[in-house]
Design a protein around this motif. Sequence first.
Motif, PDB file in Angstrom:
ATOM      1  N   SER A 225       0.848  -1.355   0.140  1.00 51.30           N
ATOM      2  CA  SER A 225       0.027   0.000   0.071  1.00 51.30           C
ATOM      3  C   SER A 225       0.855   1.251  -0.088  1.00 51.30           C
ATOM      4  N   LYS A 226       2.376   1.077   0.363  1.00 52.68           N
ATOM      5  CA  LYS A 226       2.984   2.441   0.285  1.00 52.68           C
ATOM      6  C   LYS A 226       4.358   1.933  -0.031  1.00 52.68           C
ATOM      7  N   LYS A 227       5.240   2.362  -0.724  1.00 55.48           N
ATOM      8  CA  LYS A 227       6.455   2.173  -1.009  1.00 55.48           C
ATOM      9  C   LYS A 227       7.440   3.150  -0.929  1.00 55.48           C
ATOM     10  N   LEU A 228       8.616   3.222  -0.475  1.00 56.38           N
ATOM     11  CA  LEU A 228       9.766   4.429  -0.263  1.00 56.38           C
ATOM     12  C   LEU A 228      10.603   3.917  -1.163  1.00 56.38           C
ATOM     13  N   LEU A 229      10.962   5.019  -2.038  1.00 55.37           N
ATOM     14  CA  LEU A 229      11.949   4.878  -3.206  1.00 55.37           C
ATOM     15  C   LEU A 229      12.906   6.008  -3.423  1.00 55.37           C
ATOM     16  N   ARG A 230      14.056   5.723  -3.708  1.00 52.50           N
ATOM     17  CA  ARG A 230      15.056   6.948  -4.115  1.00 52.50           C
ATOM     18  C   ARG A 230      14.907   7.382  -5.499  1.00 52.50           C
ATOM     19  N   PRO A 231      15.234   8.491  -6.008  1.00 56.36           N
ATOM     20  CA  PRO A 231      15.123   8.721  -7.425  1.00 56.36           C
ATOM     21  C   PRO A 231      16.059   7.886  -8.318  1.00 56.36           C
ATOM     22  N   GLY A 232      15.205   7.247  -9.233  1.00 61.91           N
ATOM     23  CA  GLY A 232      15.854   6.324 -10.259  1.00 61.91           C
ATOM     24  C   GLY A 232      15.613   5.007  -9.946  1.00 61.91           C
ATOM     25  N   GLU A 233      15.012   4.714  -8.841  1.00 63.46           N
ATOM     26  CA  GLU A 233      14.521   2.937  -8.613  1.00 63.46           C
ATOM     27  C   GLU A 233      13.465   2.754  -9.431  1.00 63.46           C
ATOM     28  N   LYS A 234      13.263   1.274  -9.302  1.00 63.63           N
ATOM     29  CA  LYS A 234      12.217   0.709  -9.867  1.00 63.63           C
ATOM     30  C   LYS A 234      11.608  -0.519  -8.975  1.00 63.63           C
ATOM     31  N   PHE A 235      10.253  -0.597  -9.095  1.00 64.45           N
ATOM     32  CA  PHE A 235       9.777  -1.987  -8.261  1.00 64.45           C
ATOM     33  C   PHE A 235       8.506  -2.371  -9.003  1.00 64.45           C
ATOM     34  N   ASN A 236       8.049  -3.653  -8.656  1.00 58.56           N
ATOM     35  CA  ASN A 236       6.957  -4.187  -9.335  1.00 58.56           C
ATOM     36  C   ASN A 236       5.857  -4.137  -8.146  1.00 58.56           C
ATOM     37  N   LEU A 237       4.961  -3.571  -8.845  1.00 56.50           N
ATOM     38  CA  LEU A 237       3.433  -3.341  -7.930  1.00 56.50           C
ATOM     39  C   LEU A 237       2.515  -4.636  -8.288  1.00 56.50           C
ATOM     40  N   ARG A 238       2.128  -5.046  -7.221  1.00 57.76           N
ATOM     41  CA  ARG A 238       1.566  -6.266  -7.533  1.00 57.76           C
ATOM     42  C   ARG A 238      -0.277  -5.994  -7.035  1.00 57.76           C
ATOM     43  N   GLY A 239      -0.955  -6.341  -8.213  1.00 55.48           N
ATOM     44  CA  GLY A 239      -2.337  -6.342  -8.069  1.00 55.48           C
ATOM     45  C   GLY A 239      -3.030  -7.539  -8.315  1.00 55.48           C
ATOM     46  N   VAL A 240      -3.986  -7.854  -7.363  1.00 53.35           N
ATOM     47  CA  VAL A 240      -4.714  -9.315  -7.400  1.00 53.35           C
ATOM     48  C   VAL A 240      -6.121  -9.214  -7.366  1.00 53.35           C
ATOM     49  N   LEU A 241      -6.962  -9.934  -8.236  1.00 54.49           N
ATOM     50  CA  LEU A 241      -8.266 -10.055  -8.383  1.00 54.49           C
ATOM     51  C   LEU A 241      -8.590 -11.386  -7.607  1.00 54.49           C
ATOM     52  N   SER A 242      -9.481 -11.455  -6.685  1.00 56.73           N
ATOM     53  CA  SER A 242      -9.934 -12.503  -6.031  1.00 56.73           C
ATOM     54  C   SER A 242     -11.493 -12.545  -5.941  1.00 56.73           C
ATOM     55  N   ASP A 243     -12.009 -13.885  -5.835  1.00 53.98           N
ATOM     56  CA  ASP A 243     -13.480 -14.019  -5.728  1.00 53.98           C
ATOM     57  C   ASP A 243     -13.887 -13.803  -4.107  1.00 53.98           C
ATOM     58  N   GLU A 244     -15.152 -14.226  -3.666  1.00 55.62           N
ATOM     59  CA  GLU A 244     -15.806 -13.879  -2.483  1.00 55.62           C
ATOM     60  C   GLU A 244     -15.022 -14.769  -1.367  1.00 55.62           C
ATOM     61  N   ALA A 245     -14.399 -16.259  -1.818  1.00 56.88           N
ATOM     62  CA  ALA A 245     -13.873 -17.009  -0.917  1.00 56.88           C
ATOM     63  C   ALA A 245     -12.180 -16.602  -0.844  1.00 56.88           C
ATOM     64  N   GLY A 246     -11.719 -15.631  -1.612  1.00 55.14           N
ATOM     65  CA  GLY A 246     -10.355 -15.112  -1.548  1.00 55.14           C
ATOM     66  C   GLY A 246      -9.540 -15.826  -2.406  1.00 55.14           C
ATOM     67  N   CYS A 247     -10.173 -16.499  -3.337  1.00 54.42           N
ATOM     68  CA  CYS A 247      -9.016 -17.349  -4.544  1.00 54.42           C
ATOM     69  C   CYS A 247      -8.664 -16.545  -5.500  1.00 54.42           C
ATOM     70  N   PRO A 248      -7.578 -16.463  -5.991  1.00 55.66           N
ATOM     71  CA  PRO A 248      -7.289 -15.484  -7.006  1.00 55.66           C
ATOM     72  C   PRO A 248      -8.044 -15.929  -8.375  1.00 55.66           C
ATOM     73  N   VAL A 249      -8.351 -14.787  -9.277  1.00 57.45           N
ATOM     74  CA  VAL A 249      -9.049 -15.212 -10.600  1.00 57.45           C
ATOM     75  C   VAL A 249      -8.303 -14.165 -11.242  1.00 57.45           C
TER      76      VAL A 249
END
Length: 599
Positions: free
Chosen positions: A273-297
């Motif tokens: 939900s929050k990421k601390l970076l220095r100028p010029g750095e990279k990182f991968n943002l992870r987005g996940v969809l899940s159903d009502e049971a919490g299983c990824p879809v």
Amino acid sequence: MPRVSAFAKRVCIELRAVSRFADGRVCIELRAVSRFADGRVCIELRAVSRFADGRAAELLLLGRAVEPSMAAIVLAITAVSTVASAQEPGFFDGTWRQSPLSETYTVREWNDTCGPRPQNGSQGGGETVTITSQGDELLFSGGGRPFRTTECTDPTPRDAHSRGPDGKSFRTHCATPAGDPRRAILSTAITGGENRIDLVETGTYGVTLKDGRCLADVRRTRNWTSIAHAAKAPPPPPVVEPPKPPPVVEPPKLAHACDGPRGVAAKLEVRPSKKLLRPGEKFNLRGVLSDEAGCPVEGKIDYTADKGAPLTVDGRGLVDTKAEAAPGEYAIVVSSGGRETKMIVQIVAADRYEALLAEEGLDAEGERKEGASVALPPPVGGGGEAKSDDPGKRRKMLFLAIVGSLAVPLGIFAFVLLKRKSRAEAAAAALEARHAERLSATKQRNDHRKNAYEAELRAHEDSVRNREEVAARKRTEREAADARREAEAAARARQKLACPVCRREYEPPMAHCPEDGTKLAVATADEGPSGLVCPICTRGFAVGVKVCPTHGEELVAATLVGGGGAEALKGKICPVCGDKFDGTHKFCGKDGAALVLLN
């Protein structure tokens, strides 16, 4: 209170004792779920804690099958004891040694019009302070001005405040009002232990002028070391007996909930939900969809950065910051199915990276592991592979129905309160309007009376001034006339008068000839012809008159008319002014009236 729900042949008992830190992290969660076929309930007591560096620890305190009533009692006792032990009143009360307040400034922008640049330094130190508990907060007294855990060291208006569940950590956020041109934002964190209390305050000062902007970051630190206080030695950890195996047959192992068909996407979650970076750095943002049971879809997830942010994000969630990126916080919007959530990327200078890791409560990778999530709307027309008779869905619908039934009267109550508030505000506004109208009318009347009085006063002053001017003008004219008459009288006094008939000369104030009654005139050197007199009344007339208009007698020369001796002896008097004359005068020298003999 425990919550018991009955569905078919299962019973769910759930009680949660939850303590949250200032940033929303969960400290403790206790639950009891699942009922076996023989009617006993399996309870689980789990203590979940997160540390400042982001590490998590979970401990299974108890796991056994008991009767439902016993499960409720155990959970209630455990929850009460857990919450009661979260705070220890008076733990810090006592005397402490105060260290200097150290200030370190990092100037980002500065203009000479802002004054001298801020300098690093420290103040105070070595004082003995007394710490006393005031409710859930602490009061520091004796080291200068009193200081409380509800405020910042810089006397700036407080914006937000929170207290840790253990009663030994405090966080305060201070900020100047929105309209203040001198902007100050401060965050004060106070953490304490048995023999030491630490204060760390970070913030930013800024002011915008016509000639530019001035911006500087500040970091303040101070600590207190114990001299004598009421801290007690922590009790020994409770001895937890290993759970005894139940004398019943273990329930059959259930298949994993995500092994079967998946439902439709019901939740979008992004980590971190929050990421601390220095100028010029990279990182991968992870987005996940899940159903009502919490299983990824599977599903489409879109990533969008704020407009003007010094970073880019592609369709796979790869975030790349620019090398010249300015420090600040920037949002990345993650959306799917018409709903969206946000995560924050904070770009900081390399020299402040390590300090902010501890201040913000991030892990070693500069991330806040808790995800940001949003519920997705159900698909139009239903669909999906979830069955309508799923017990989880029925429980959820029942919960929603209960919440809805409670929300309706609360909503009606809130609506009534809002209506009453609006009516009260309208009545107050009408009262203020009437008061304003009365004030305006009173002011108009007072102004009218004041103007009328000033006009009358000016008219009176003008009348007095005009009267004085007229009196002065008349006085001047009178004085001029008197002076003119005096001058004429003086001139006449210097002149000699003579009778135009008999040519006799007289001195002023004689005006008529006493011999013939003729009005005297200024004597001249010209000895022209003289007038004539009446032989009867002896009145003289000017040259050219031949007959007396009174007696009709022809006029004769004055020398031919003589005076009587008796009259000269007796004397005469003027019948007009009463002046007396000798008997030789025939007329009054003042008014020219004929004299009469005295008796």
